[in-house]
Enzyme design. Structure first.
Site, PDB file in Angstrom:
ATOM      1  N   ASP A  88       4.213   3.308  -4.023  1.00  0.00           N
ATOM      2  CA  ASP A  88       5.300   3.844  -3.212  1.00  0.00           C
ATOM      3  C   ASP A  88       6.042   2.663  -2.566  1.00  0.00           C
ATOM      4  O   ASP A  88       5.468   1.581  -2.383  1.00  0.00           O
ATOM      5  CB  ASP A  88       4.683   4.770  -2.146  1.00  0.00           C
ATOM      6  CG  ASP A  88       5.710   5.320  -1.196  1.00  0.00           C
ATOM      7  OD1 ASP A  88       6.828   5.639  -1.638  1.00  0.00           O
ATOM      8  OD2 ASP A  88       5.391   5.427   0.004  1.00  0.00           O
ATOM      9  N   ASP A 131       8.574   2.687   0.494  1.00  0.00           N
ATOM     10  CA  ASP A 131       8.665   2.626   1.959  1.00  0.00           C
ATOM     11  C   ASP A 131       7.316   2.864   2.594  1.00  0.00           C
ATOM     12  O   ASP A 131       6.638   3.839   2.280  1.00  0.00           O
ATOM     13  CB  ASP A 131       9.665   3.669   2.478  1.00  0.00           C
ATOM     14  CG  ASP A 131      11.047   3.405   1.933  1.00  0.00           C
ATOM     15  OD1 ASP A 131      11.477   2.247   1.957  1.00  0.00           O
ATOM     16  OD2 ASP A 131      11.677   4.368   1.459  1.00  0.00           O
ATOM     17  N   ASP A 176       1.693   5.935   1.393  1.00  0.00           N
ATOM     18  CA  ASP A 176       1.344   6.107   2.811  1.00  0.00           C
ATOM     19  C   ASP A 176       1.446   7.565   3.256  1.00  0.00           C
ATOM     20  O   ASP A 176       1.065   7.884   4.390  1.00  0.00           O
ATOM     21  CB  ASP A 176       2.230   5.224   3.703  1.00  0.00           C
ATOM     22  CG  ASP A 176       3.689   5.594   3.617  1.00  0.00           C
ATOM     23  OD1 ASP A 176       4.150   5.913   2.490  1.00  0.00           O
ATOM     24  OD2 ASP A 176       4.377   5.567   4.646  1.00  0.00           O
TER      25      ASP A 176
END
Lengths: 187, 187
Positions: free
Chosen positions: B6, B8, B138
């Site tokens: 991922d 960000d 996240d």
């Protein structure tokens, strides 16, 4: 079925957009090649090398991708595929010059298929890492780093007629995709 | 392994970028929440409802995604993963307000990982249709329309500490990803 649809040359009429923009800019010097005479997958390969920069300038221009016309029958076929219960995604590769092309591909989908359809966009240079039963793509051969899960159905265009394999248009898609479903043994 | 990262909160430091931009714009009225006090995955959910528009204005702003700092250790870890022979891709979901965010995510990769790495970008709202052995993300729970092929490894952040499952940082990635490789039985 999980159906992946390529965007340019399948949904968005890159050829017509290019033809019109080229004739506006360059028609006096070198008329645009009629669609039926297109032979190379990349339009730049069908124009003289001396016009390479001018060819690229057409599709690198701001607004080119946003304003592409729709290929006739595409929207109605997508609606029918969704009504049949299929999961439809748009699977597209951006230009290396992505600045305009990338957001404008989303704008095109928003404008022509509605804001919710933007969530069905998958942008990748390597389509072999995307799960699917079928990939409908006008590229004669779609390769990448993996053996793909999907079967490639060629979207018929004059520049891909040399390629073998299942082939469809937005006139005969229902019959062709029906055949694919039988062939892959899962449906 | 095919490793999906991922962008960000794993590679690009959204939290630091947001914190600094918020304090510049709004610090006099409501100081930015320190990272260790962040609890919600979406930053807007950790600020009072009355500031909703101001929170969104920060990350909708032109240049926000382009200028995010790098999370410490991420670039070096990617280089090491590639040297170990792993296939590394960036798998990212754009904002619904995609106009700036989408091309700027590519610009960020070009700037911080080099122009060739842009070919490793996969943009999708639904990460479950992307093939992979591991997804490092996240987000506490990554869901979509399918049962994913990949195992989710949580990239540790203060706002996802309530989630169970394998968890890593750019300090301990080698040990954690080594465990995943044993667990999945394929390596």
């Amino acid at each position: 079925m999980l159906i992946l649809l390529d965007q340019d040359g399948v949904l968005a009429d890159f050829e017509r957009g290019f033809h019109e923009a080229w004739d506006t800019r360059m028609g006096n010097l070198h008329p645009a090649l009629p669609l039926e005479q297109r032979r190379a997958f990349y339009v730049r390969d069908d124009y003289p090398d001396t016009y390479r920069n001018e060819v690229e300038a057409v599709y690198h221009a701001q607004g080119f991708y946003r304003d592409l016309p729709v290929i006739s029958g595409a929207i109605e076929a997508i609606q029918a595929l969704l009504e049949f219960g299929h999961d439809v995604r748009i699977c597209t590769s951006p230009l290396n010059q992505y600045r305009f092309c990338l957001p404008e591909k989303y704008e095109w989908v928003e404008r022509n298929l509605g804001p919710d359809f933007v969530h069905r966009m998958i942008v990748t240079k390597d389509k072999t890492v995307i799960l699917g039963d079928v990939l409908v793509d006008d590229k004669p051969s779609v390769t990448g780093t993996r053996t793909p899960a999907w079967q490639h159905v060629i979207f018929d265009q004059p520049y891909n007629r040399q390629a073998d394999g299942p082939r469809m248009t937005w006139e005969n898609w229902n019959a062709v995709l029906g055949t694919v479903r039988t062939f892959d043994g899962k449906h």
